[in-house]
Each structure stands twice: as C-alpha cells, then as structure tokens.
Design an enzyme around this catalytic site. Structure first.
Site, PDB file in Angstrom:
ATOM      1  N   LYS A 191       0.821  -1.210   0.000  1.00 23.77           N
ATOM      2  CA  LYS A 191       0.000   0.000   0.000  1.00 23.77           C
ATOM      3  C   LYS A 191       0.856   1.261   0.000  1.00 23.77           C
ATOM      4  CE  LYS A 191      -2.122  -1.662   3.590  1.00 23.77           C
ATOM      5  NZ  LYS A 191      -3.053  -1.989   4.704  1.00 23.77           N
TER       6      LYS A 191
ATOM      7  N   GLY B 151      -7.997   2.431  11.110  1.00 20.63           N
ATOM      8  CA  GLY B 151      -8.813   1.351  10.545  1.00 20.63           C
ATOM      9  C   GLY B 151      -8.871   1.292   9.030  1.00 20.63           C
ATOM     10  N   THR B 152      -8.105   2.156   8.361  1.00 20.34           N
ATOM     11  CA  THR B 152      -8.170   2.167   6.890  1.00 20.34           C
ATOM     12  C   THR B 152      -7.659   0.851   6.288  1.00 20.34           C
ATOM     13  OG1 THR B 152      -6.068   3.376   6.927  1.00 20.34           O
ATOM     14  CG2 THR B 152      -8.065   4.670   6.568  1.00 20.34           C
ATOM     15  N   GLY B 153      -6.615   0.287   6.889  1.00 22.93           N
ATOM     16  CA  GLY B 153      -6.079  -0.984   6.378  1.00 22.93           C
ATOM     17  C   GLY B 153      -7.068  -2.121   6.541  1.00 22.93           C
ATOM     18  N   CYS B 154      -7.807  -2.105   7.655  1.00 24.61           N
ATOM     19  CA  CYS B 154      -8.832  -3.132   7.894  1.00 24.61           C
ATOM     20  C   CYS B 154      -9.925  -3.032   6.836  1.00 24.61           C
ATOM     21  CB  CYS B 154      -9.451  -2.949   9.277  1.00 24.61           C
ATOM     22  SG  CYS B 154      -8.268  -2.973  10.634  1.00 24.61           S
TER      23      CYS B 154
ATOM     24  N   THR C 192      -7.261   8.222   9.852  1.00 27.21           N
ATOM     25  CA  THR C 192      -6.762   7.040   9.130  1.00 27.21           C
ATOM     26  C   THR C 192      -6.885   5.755   9.941  1.00 27.21           C
ATOM     27  OG1 THR C 192      -4.529   7.516   9.928  1.00 27.21           O
ATOM     28  CG2 THR C 192      -5.129   8.406   7.761  1.00 27.21           C
TER      29      THR C 192
END
Length: 231
Positions: free
Chosen positions: A177, A211-214, A209
């Site tokens: 990412k 929790g964006t990866g989740c 930002t």
C-alpha cells in the site's frame, strides 16, 4: 436452495472504538453488499488514539468460531487482521487449509498508535503457515519491510517488494500500500501472476486514518466473495 448473498468472514481483533478490526470489517462488508460473519481473535480496549489493553482468546475458541460459520452459513471469502500470537496463527492456518476458502491476509503487526499487535515469535509463523495460503496479502510499507527485512523508500522499491513477497512466501498476489510512501499521489503496487499493477489516487490530507487498512482488506475480501477477480 443456493445462497443469494455472498458471505465474507473476518478473522480479527475487536476494536472497542469501532473504527478498526472486526467492527470496521463488518461495516465494510455491509457497504459492499455481502453478508458479514466474524471470528474474534483478541479483544482490545482501544480508541482512535491508543490501544489500552489486549486480551487474546484461546486458539481453540478462535478455530471453533470459524468452523461454526463455515459448517452452517458457508464462507465465500475471508480476511485475517490482528492474529496476535503464534498459536492463534497456527490454528487459523490449519482451519483455512481444511476448508479451502480464499483468504485475504492483512499482516497486522503494529497499530497506527505504535502499539504492537503481533508478538515477535508470531511473525515467523505468519510467514511460514498463513501467508502461503493467501490469495492476496495487503501490507503497508512498514509491514512489508518487516516481512522482507528490506527498506522501502519509493515506488521502485515497493515494486520490488511486492514481487519478493510473492516469490518468497508463495501467496498468489501481494499489494504494497502507498499510504506511507511520500508523494502527491497514494500509489498501491500489486504483483499478481507475473505482472505489476499500480492503483493511483490523489492523496487525501486527513488525520482520520484509523482502521483504513482493515477496511481495505475487508473490501477486497468482499469483492472476492462476490466472484470478482483480484484486480
């Protein structure tokens, strides 16, 4: 009678603040139009700023949650998030191998706040047992650096890292990412079936930002559950 709504399963930690973990995943599944089920690995006391406490569930209980969903409702695709320790990773890997559903692995190692969400001895188990089962893994820059032991400082090294992740660990695809790689645009680099793909978007200036990866990995799992290709 066949199911009309695809089922996506999240295998991850619970975030009491609701912004990350299984709470973020279930919201994402709902937004993507798939039925969301969950297997909780750890309970965290956290908010958008910090992780105050972590309590890991027994690995057998984690496995039984996955089995209960798979045996009755079925799983079209799953994603993993926070797995916390080596025993949980091993148990989850064995269950996934047994049922054979496609899985998106988000190698959650450190929270945005800096709190460590994966114990050191668990990283090796993640590499050896879970990542090889993945349809795609979704590390950010720091996670990819930890998995590979290399520095990723620009797009060139991100491209090399995405290919290395697939070549070394045997997952089907890897996406590095671009959120933590500097530049006007956020560019995600994916390596899949011998080809490199770039997904480019104007960088958004925000501090929100958590929790964006989740949500990102959950959205991919939802797409796969609906029969979409990885790309």
């Amino acid at each position: 009678m066949s199911r009309k709504i695809p089922v996506a399963l999240t295998i991850a930690g619970s975030d009491s603040g609701g912004g990350a973990g299984i709470q973020a995943d279930l919201k994402t599944f709902a937004a993507m139009g798939v039925y969301g089920a969950s297997a909780i690995t750890s309970i965290t006391a956290q908010n958008t700023k910090e992780v105050r406490a972590i309590y890991d569930l027994p690995p057998d209980i984690v496995a039984m949650q996955i089995e209960a969903v798979a045996d009755d409702i079925g799983v079209d695709a799953a994603k993993t998030g926070m797995l916390s320790n080596a025993a949980i990773i091993s148990k989850v890997s064995n269950v996934i191998k047994r049922y054979g559903f496609p899985v998106v692995v988000d190698p959650v190692i450190v929270a945005k706040s800096g709190a460590k969400l994966l114990k050191d001895d668990a990283i090796d188990v993640l590499k050896k047992e879970l990542i090889p089962l993945a349809k795609i893994i979704t590390p950010n820059r720091m996670e990819a650096e930890t998995l590979l032991g290399v520095e990723i400082k620009d797009l060139k090294s991100a491209r090399e890292a995405a290919q290395m992740l697939v070549d070394i660990y045997g997952c089907e695809a890897a996406i590095v990412k671009g959120g933590h790689i500097e530049g006007e645009y956020s560019i995600d680099i994916m390596y899949y079936k011998g080809l490199l793909y770039e997904f480019k978007s104007k960088r958004i200036a925000t501090r929100n930002t958590h929790g964006t990866g989740c949500s990102f990995s959950a959205a991919i799992a939802a797409g796969i559950a609906k029969g979409k290709s990885i790309v």
